[in-house]
Design an enzyme around this catalytic site. Structure first.
Site, PDB file in Angstrom:
ATOM      1  N   SER A 124       0.820  -1.213   0.000  1.00  0.00           N
ATOM      2  CA  SER A 124       0.000   0.000   0.000  1.00  0.00           C
ATOM      3  C   SER A 124       0.853   1.262   0.000  1.00  0.00           C
ATOM      4  O   SER A 124       1.840   1.352   0.738  1.00  0.00           O
ATOM      5  CB  SER A 124      -0.883   0.003   1.249  1.00  0.00           C
ATOM      6  OG  SER A 124      -1.461   1.283   1.427  1.00  0.00           O
ATOM      7  N   TYR A 147      -3.255   0.202   9.924  1.00  0.00           N
ATOM      8  CA  TYR A 147      -3.391  -0.478   8.623  1.00  0.00           C
ATOM      9  C   TYR A 147      -2.107  -0.289   7.807  1.00  0.00           C
ATOM     10  O   TYR A 147      -1.551  -1.244   7.250  1.00  0.00           O
ATOM     11  CB  TYR A 147      -4.597   0.080   7.838  1.00  0.00           C
ATOM     12  CG  TYR A 147      -4.553  -0.298   6.376  1.00  0.00           C
ATOM     13  CD1 TYR A 147      -4.965  -1.559   5.956  1.00  0.00           C
ATOM     14  CD2 TYR A 147      -4.046   0.588   5.417  1.00  0.00           C
ATOM     15  CE1 TYR A 147      -4.878  -1.930   4.620  1.00  0.00           C
ATOM     16  CE2 TYR A 147      -3.956   0.225   4.081  1.00  0.00           C
ATOM     17  CZ  TYR A 147      -4.381  -1.029   3.692  1.00  0.00           C
ATOM     18  OH  TYR A 147      -4.276  -1.395   2.370  1.00  0.00           O
ATOM     19  N   ASN A 176      -4.440   4.783  -5.174  1.00  0.00           N
ATOM     20  CA  ASN A 176      -5.877   4.566  -4.937  1.00  0.00           C
ATOM     21  C   ASN A 176      -6.516   3.780  -6.082  1.00  0.00           C
ATOM     22  O   ASN A 176      -6.895   4.375  -7.097  1.00  0.00           O
ATOM     23  CB  ASN A 176      -6.586   5.903  -4.738  1.00  0.00           C
ATOM     24  CG  ASN A 176      -6.255   6.532  -3.404  1.00  0.00           C
ATOM     25  OD1 ASN A 176      -5.109   6.905  -3.157  1.00  0.00           O
ATOM     26  ND2 ASN A 176      -7.240   6.616  -2.530  1.00  0.00           N
ATOM     27  N   VAL A 207     -18.123  15.375   1.398  1.00  0.00           N
ATOM     28  CA  VAL A 207     -16.788  15.771   0.952  1.00  0.00           C
ATOM     29  C   VAL A 207     -15.931  16.125   2.166  1.00  0.00           C
ATOM     30  O   VAL A 207     -16.314  16.962   2.990  1.00  0.00           O
ATOM     31  CB  VAL A 207     -16.880  16.974  -0.014  1.00  0.00           C
ATOM     32  CG1 VAL A 207     -15.506  17.579  -0.278  1.00  0.00           C
ATOM     33  CG2 VAL A 207     -17.533  16.543  -1.310  1.00  0.00           C
TER      34      VAL A 207
HETATM   35  N1  UDP Z   1     -13.247  11.251   0.887  1.00  0.00           N
HETATM   36  C1  UDP Z   1     -14.274  12.151   0.935  1.00  0.00           C
HETATM   37  N2  UDP Z   1     -15.449  11.762   1.498  1.00  0.00           N
HETATM   38  C2  UDP Z   1     -15.651  10.525   2.015  1.00  0.00           C
HETATM   39  C3  UDP Z   1     -14.583   9.598   1.946  1.00  0.00           C
HETATM   40  C4  UDP Z   1     -13.392   9.993   1.389  1.00  0.00           C
HETATM   41  O1  UDP Z   1     -14.153  13.298   0.487  1.00  0.00           O
HETATM   42  O2  UDP Z   1     -16.744  10.259   2.517  1.00  0.00           O
HETATM   43  C5  UDP Z   1     -11.951  11.671   0.294  1.00  0.00           C
HETATM   44  C6  UDP Z   1     -10.776  11.580   1.258  1.00  0.00           C
HETATM   45  O3  UDP Z   1     -10.596  12.816   1.924  1.00  0.00           O
HETATM   46  C7  UDP Z   1      -9.614  11.302   0.332  1.00  0.00           C
HETATM   47  C8  UDP Z   1     -10.239  10.576  -0.842  1.00  0.00           C
HETATM   48  O4  UDP Z   1     -11.644  10.783  -0.750  1.00  0.00           O
HETATM   49  O5  UDP Z   1      -9.056  12.500  -0.139  1.00  0.00           O
HETATM   50  C9  UDP Z   1      -9.949   9.092  -0.864  1.00  0.00           C
HETATM   51  O6  UDP Z   1     -10.343   8.547   0.358  1.00  0.00           O
HETATM   52  P1  UDP Z   1     -10.287   6.987   0.600  1.00  0.00           P
HETATM   53  O7  UDP Z   1     -10.710   6.745   2.013  1.00  0.00           O
HETATM   54  O8  UDP Z   1     -10.981   6.289  -0.503  1.00  0.00           O
HETATM   55  O9  UDP Z   1      -8.724   6.663   0.402  1.00  0.00           O
HETATM   56  P2  UDP Z   1      -7.422   7.253   1.145  1.00  0.00           P
HETATM   57  O10 UDP Z   1      -7.820   8.361   2.071  1.00  0.00           O
HETATM   58  O11 UDP Z   1      -6.845   6.095   1.844  1.00  0.00           O
HETATM   59  O12 UDP Z   1      -6.541   7.747   0.048  1.00  0.00           O
END
Ligand code: UDP
Length: 336
Positions: A124, A147, A176, A207
């Site tokens: 990851s 994690y 991602n 968001v």
């Molecule tokens: N995100 C968001 N709303 C949500 C969940 C996630 O805006 O309800 C945004 C989060 O801030 C991040 C992106 O989506 O910038 C990807 O989030 P995810 O949890 O999928 O992956 P990670 O944070 O591990 O990159």
């Protein structure tokens, strides 16, 4: 079973693992899946139910022993099995270390005893923490939550088995990944599942922050191709980033999905931008991301009904499920 080459896919009923199974079948491999269906779903492999060259073993990877029959005669091993949810790792670190680290060691020992030709580990990009971008593989490692730590320690075990036992391995640090079959149940997280379910319900997208943060979203079939390339190359002991190397903001995603928004607080430990430097995999394996973001999102929108059964999140349920996260990761830590 025919006389084709055999690949084992751990976590083969999961999101990326099931696409790996599809690619391997398309390339003529016989596939053995091991998946305890804790995160994976049988539905992801339903189209292969009558395929005599696909075997599904429902054990936990932690039950694997050296000499395990599932690995006998296998050429390639793709190791995706593990606990993938990020947020609950703050509440259940023992489970994550047990499955993602010790489970990986079990897979390594089974692969070693079977004398496999190559093992490719799904690592990851969260190992980089709050990183400088674009991020190269040599970037300092700084896991921000359990994690990330567990996936990185699994990666270290994989490389250690190469160093000490000569097991032929490669590691892919996935940024991602998104695409059809992305998680639709379970814990909060993975923005696509959250937003597609919200769109179906006609409620605003939650968001995070102002939505200007960006992620290096890479389409799942591109991910599967990278794993096959890492298995087929004669190179061993290599670590590769994969992303599309074109970060997309959450606001851009909202624009493509179309709908109202509500803002929720930014989680501590979240990077503002993830962006893979993919120069190494391009140069060494000739891999290129092929699916543009707009096309990938369009494909998911065409299949939006797949997310009908997914949990529906709102600002309040998100606040509840991230309570420990905020409590732990907002604390100031004492630096030496
Ligand atoms: N995100 C968001 N709303 C949500 C969940 C996630 O805006 O309800 C945004 C989060 O801030 C991040 C992106 O989506 O910038 C990807 O989030 P995810 O949890 O999928 O992956 P990670 O944070 O591990 O990159």
């Amino acid at each position: 079973m025919t006389g084709s080459s055999v690949a084992v896919v751990t976590g083969g009923a999961g999101f990326i693992g099931s696409h790996m199974v599809d690619l391997l079948r398309a390339c003529g491999y016989a596939v053995r899946v091991i998946d305890n269906l804790s995160g994976g779903r049988e539905q992801n492999l339903a189209h292969l139910r009558n395929d005599p060259d696909v075997v599904i073993d429902r054990r936990d990877i932690r039950s694997l022993e050296p000499g395990d029959a599932l690995f006998q005669g296998a050429d390639l091993v793709f190791h995706f099995a593990g606990i993938g949810d990020i947020v609950p790792s703050i509440d259940r670190p023992l489970d994550y270390m047990d499955v993602n680290v010790m489970g990986t060691v079990r897979v390594l020992e089974a692969a070693r005893a079977a004398g496999v030709r190559k093992l490719v580990y799904a690592a990851s990009s969260s190992c980089y923490g709050l990183a400088a971008t674009p991020t190269v593989e040599e970037h300092p490692i700084a896991p921000q939550y359990p994690y990330a730590l567990s996936k990185h320690q699994g990666e270290q075990a994989v490389l250690h088995w190469h160093q000490v036992y000569g097991l032929p391995v490669n590691v892919i640090r996935i940024f991602n990944a998104y695409g059809p079959r992305t998680r639709t149940s379970g814990a909060y997280g993975a923005v696509f599942g959250v937003f597609l379910r919200q769109k179906l319900a006609g409620v605003p997208f939650t968001v995070v922050g102002d939505g200007s943060q960006s992620r290096d979203f890479v389409y799942v079939t591109d991910v599967a191709r990278a794993f096959l390339a890492a298995a087929k190359t004669p190179r061993v002991g290599r670590v590769y980033n994969i992303g599309a190397s074109r970060p997309q903001t959450i606001l851009r995603l909202v624009e493509l999905l179309e709908g109202a928004v509500v803002h929720i607080p930014k989680r501590p430990g979240e990077p503002d931008c993830t962006w893979a430097d993919i120069g190494r995999i391009r140069a060494e394996l000739g891999w290129e991301p092929e699916v543009p973001f707009e096309q990938g999102v369009r494909t998911m929108l065409e299949r939006i009904e797949d997310w009908r059964e997914a949990p529906l999140w709102d600002p309040q349920s998100i606040a509840e499920s991230t309570r420990t996260w905020f409590a732990m990761l907002s604390q100031p830590t004492v630096e030496a």
